[in-house]
Design a protein around this motif. Structure first.
Motif, PDB file in Angstrom:
ATOM      1  N   VAL A 120       0.867  -1.175   0.000  1.00 30.48           N
ATOM      2  CA  VAL A 120       0.000   0.000   0.000  1.00 30.48           C
ATOM      3  C   VAL A 120       0.904   1.225   0.000  1.00 30.48           C
ATOM      4  CG1 VAL A 120      -1.798   1.263   1.237  1.00 30.48           C
ATOM      5  CG2 VAL A 120      -1.790  -1.248   1.265  1.00 30.48           C
ATOM      6  N   ILE A 121       0.816   2.051  -1.062  1.00 28.01           N
ATOM      7  CA  ILE A 121       1.677   3.225  -1.138  1.00 28.01           C
ATOM      8  C   ILE A 121       0.940   4.509  -0.797  1.00 28.01           C
ATOM      9  CG2 ILE A 121       3.427   2.211  -2.614  1.00 28.01           C
ATOM     10  CD1 ILE A 121       2.132   3.510  -5.022  1.00 28.01           C
ATOM     11  N   SER A 122      -0.406   4.495  -0.885  1.00 25.48           N
ATOM     12  CA  SER A 122      -1.176   5.625  -0.381  1.00 25.48           C
ATOM     13  C   SER A 122      -2.621   5.181  -0.175  1.00 25.48           C
ATOM     14  CB  SER A 122      -1.117   6.834  -1.329  1.00 25.48           C
ATOM     15  OG  SER A 122      -1.866   6.603  -2.490  1.00 25.48           O
ATOM     16  N   ARG A 123      -3.290   5.886   0.749  1.00 26.52           N
ATOM     17  CA  ARG A 123      -4.676   5.557   1.063  1.00 26.52           C
ATOM     18  C   ARG A 123      -5.421   6.796   1.505  1.00 26.52           C
ATOM     19  NH1 ARG A 123      -7.848   5.491   5.432  1.00 26.52           N
ATOM     20  NH2 ARG A 123      -6.081   6.102   6.703  1.00 26.52           N
ATOM     21  N   THR A 124      -6.609   6.975   0.930  1.00 27.32           N
ATOM     22  CA  THR A 124      -7.578   7.929   1.456  1.00 27.32           C
ATOM     23  C   THR A 124      -8.857   7.117   1.653  1.00 27.32           C
ATOM     24  OG1 THR A 124      -8.512   8.617  -0.682  1.00 27.32           O
ATOM     25  CG2 THR A 124      -6.557   9.827   0.107  1.00 27.32           C
ATOM     26  N   THR A 125      -9.925   7.761   2.085  1.00 23.60           N
ATOM     27  CA  THR A 125     -11.175   7.020   2.265  1.00 23.60           C
ATOM     28  C   THR A 125     -11.816   6.647   0.935  1.00 23.60           C
ATOM     29  OG1 THR A 125     -12.399   9.097   2.452  1.00 23.60           O
ATOM     30  CG2 THR A 125     -11.678   8.052   4.511  1.00 23.60           C
ATOM     31  N   THR A 126     -11.330   7.220  -0.167  1.00 23.69           N
ATOM     32  CA  THR A 126     -11.922   6.939  -1.478  1.00 23.69           C
ATOM     33  C   THR A 126     -10.934   6.420  -2.520  1.00 23.69           C
ATOM     34  OG1 THR A 126     -11.600   9.236  -2.188  1.00 23.69           O
ATOM     35  CG2 THR A 126     -13.730   8.676  -1.165  1.00 23.69           C
ATOM     36  N   LYS A 127      -9.670   6.265  -2.143  1.00 23.81           N
ATOM     37  CA  LYS A 127      -8.661   5.836  -3.122  1.00 23.81           C
ATOM     38  C   LYS A 127      -7.534   5.082  -2.429  1.00 23.81           C
ATOM     39  CE  LYS A 127      -5.846   7.860  -6.829  1.00 23.81           C
ATOM     40  NZ  LYS A 127      -5.531   9.128  -7.511  1.00 23.81           N
TER      41      LYS A 127
END
Length: 148
Positions: A120-127
Motif C-alpha cells: 500500500v503506497i497511499s490511502r484515502t477514504t476513497t482511493k
C-alpha cells in the motif's frame, strides 16, 4: 584560479548527479503502516480499478465494468453484472510495508494477474494506490482502486 573554480563546479555537478541517480523515484508516497486502516477502508463500500499497469503496459480496461467488494470476513468478489470472480483478501505488515493480499480463484486471465501481495503506497477514504514488485524479474506493477 579559473581552473580551480572550474574543477570545483564540475565536482559539485558530479556529486549532485550521483546523488540524483541514487534516489528511488518509485516510492515517493508515504508508507502506510497500519493494516487496520486499510481493512476499515476497503470494507466500506464497493471499489473499481481506475489504474492497472503491468510490465510498463497500462491494462486498466481488463477490469472495466467490475465492482470489487471486500467482505469483513476476508471474502473478495468482483462482478460486472453477468460475471462474478471470487477470492480472498487480507492485510498485514511485512518489511515495513502494509500489504493488501488478494487471491482470486480464477486460474488465468486478468484476475490471476492481480492476485498478489500488494504494497500500500497511499490511502484515502476513497482511493487506494498499490504496487507489487515481482520476485522474479524485479518489475513493478501498479494498481489503483477508487470508491464506486
Amino acid at each position: 584560479m579559473k581552473k580551480l573554480k572550474l574543477i570545483s563546479i564540475l565536482s559539485l555537478l558530479f556529486v549532485l548527479n550521483v546523488a540524483s541517480m541514487c534516489s528511488d523515484d518509485d516510492d515517493t508516497s508515504t508508507q502506510i503502516s497500519n493494516p487496520t486502516e486499510i481493512t476499515s477502508t476497503v470494507t466500506d463500500g464497493q471499489w473499481v480499478v481506475t489504474f492497472y499497469k503491468e510490465n510498463d503496459v497500462v491494462q486498466t480496461n481488463n477490469y472495466s465494468g467490475y465492482s470489487f467488494t471486500f467482505g469483513a470476513d476476508g471474502s473478495l468478489t468482483a462482478t460486472n453484472g453477468s460475471t462474478t470472480q471470487s477470492g480472498d483478501w487480507s492485510t498485514y505488515t511485512d518489511s515495513g510495508y502494509t500489504k493488501l493480499d488478494m487471491m482470486f480463484t480464477a486460474l488465468d486471465g486478468p484476475f490471476e494477474e492481480i492476485s498478489e501481495d500488494w504494497d500500500v503506497i497511499s490511502r484515502t477514504t476513497t482511493k487506494i494506490e498499490l504496487k507489487h514488485v515481482s520476485g522474479g524479474d524485479g518489475s513493478i506493477d501498479y494498481l489503483t482502486f477508487e470508491k464506486d
